[in-house]
Design a protein around this motif. Structure first.
Motif, short mmCIF file in Angstrom:
data_model
loop_
_atom_site.label_atom_id
_atom_site.label_comp_id
_atom_site.label_asym_id
_atom_site.label_seq_id
_atom_site.Cartn_x
_atom_site.Cartn_y
_atom_site.Cartn_z
N TRP A 1 -4.63 -5.41 -8.29
CA TRP A 1 -5.61 -4.39 -7.92
C TRP A 1 -4.92 -3.16 -7.34
CZ3 TRP A 1 -10.38 -2.63 -8.30
CH2 TRP A 1 -10.84 -1.72 -7.36
N GLN A 2 -4.01 -3.37 -6.42
CA GLN A 2 -3.39 -2.25 -5.72
C GLN A 2 -2.45 -1.45 -6.62
OE1 GLN A 2 -4.05 -1.19 -2.65
NE2 GLN A 2 -2.63 0.51 -2.89
N THR B 1 -3.42 5.16 -2.59
CA THR B 1 -3.28 4.14 -1.56
C THR B 1 -4.64 3.69 -1.08
OG1 THR B 1 -1.24 5.16 -0.86
CG2 THR B 1 -2.25 3.62 0.66
N ARG B 2 -4.79 2.39 -0.84
CA ARG B 2 -6.06 1.84 -0.40
C ARG B 2 -5.95 1.34 1.03
NH1 ARG B 2 -9.24 1.73 -4.70
NH2 ARG B 2 -8.18 2.02 -6.68
N ASP C 1 0.81 -1.22 0.00
CA ASP C 1 0.00 0.00 0.00
C ASP C 1 0.84 1.28 0.00
OD1 ASP C 1 0.97 -0.31 2.53
OD2 ASP C 1 -0.97 -0.20 3.55
N THR D 1 -3.43 4.78 -9.27
CA THR D 1 -4.41 4.65 -8.17
C THR D 1 -3.80 5.15 -6.87
OG1 THR D 1 -3.67 2.36 -7.81
CG2 THR D 1 -5.61 2.71 -9.20
#
Length: 273
Positions: A264-265, A272-273, A209, A270
């Protein structure tokens, strides 16, 4: 197209469906002369949609005029082998599903790794992954989560292995892939401007992440064997070593699950999740 009914398990007509192993179906010297088997209507249709050449079909007798009719039509004049369910179950060694069909198809010519990575932003590198179901699941995640291509080490399982094709539900026909030579593809990737992240358990590594990783324009993700992970040689070639944060008491995921989380990450741009 000829419809050929098999009367007993000793019949030689459709032997490539049940007598030959995946290794025997694959021609290492001339891959484009080899054969692979697609199982199930969805997978067969996916292979035909992708332009693969059908060679023959094996299906349930009750399937000929039902759900199998469209597949037969699409396959043209190839032979269609059929039998009663008891004979097919004895031939294949497993219980038949309602819409059961096998299609033998010509293997494609090997792809050039340079062509696969030329316009890619996210590449997966599979090193020595030997379980067909894991390879199939990784291809399915790659197709669903935006990986642009997959490179395989010489010791990695064949993506066109029957079980891999079945598990990936035809995703192997959608995601470009190539097998590397003696190296793991990292020098080629770096030459093309990729940075390389290896998934491995190290104390001094980034976590998945970390906000740095999705912002990298061209990123390759290396995934290692089911038992021991990436080799030390590959780890030393990586720009980053990355691990997935885990709950206490758990140190790792199955390689196919780890691949899905990573794809996905690490989608380009994208947060940070």
């Amino acid at each position: 197209m000829p419809i050929i009914e098999i009367q007993d398990i000793a019949a030689p007509e459709a032997g490539l469906f049940y007598h030959l192993t995946d290794a025997q179906l694959r021609s290492k010297q001339e891959p484009e002369k080899g054969i692979f088997i697609a199982e199930g209507p969805k997978v067969v249709h996916s292979a035909l949609d992708a332009g693969y050449e059908p060679l023959s079909l094996l299906m349930r007798k009750k399937f000929l005029d039902g759900l199998g009719a469209d597949i037969i039509r699409r396959c043209g004049d190839v032979p269609v082998y059929t039998a009663e369910d008891e004979v097919l179950a004895a031939l294949t060694g497993f219980k038949l599903q309602r819409s059961w069909v096998l299609c033998a198809l010509r293997r494609p010519a090997p792809q050039d790794p340079k062509a696969i990575i030329a316009n890619a932003r996210r590449i997966a590198v599979l090193e020595g992954i030997t379980e067909p179901s894991n390879v199939g699941a990784i291809f399915r995640s790659a197709a669903a989560l935006g990986a642009d291509g997959i490179l395989l080490s010489p010791t990695c399982c064949d993506p066109l292995h029957r079980r891999a094709v079945r598990v990936c539900m035809g995703s192997v026909f959608q995601v470009p892939w190539a097998r590397m030579g003696e190296d793991n593809g990292i020098p080629l990737l770096k030459e093309a401007g990729f940075q390389v992240a290896g998934l491995a358990l190290r104390d001094d590594c980034l976590t998945l992440d970390d906000p740095l990783l999705p912002q990298i324009p061209r990123l390759a993700v290396c995934l290692g064997t089911e038992d021991t992970g990436l080799t030390e040689q590959t780890i030393h070639q990586c720009d980053y070593i990355v691990k997935i944060p885990m709950a206490p008491g758990i140190d790792s995921l199955n390689v196919a699950a780890a691949a899905a989380v990573a794809f996905w990450q690490l989608r380009p741009g994208t947060e940070t999740r």
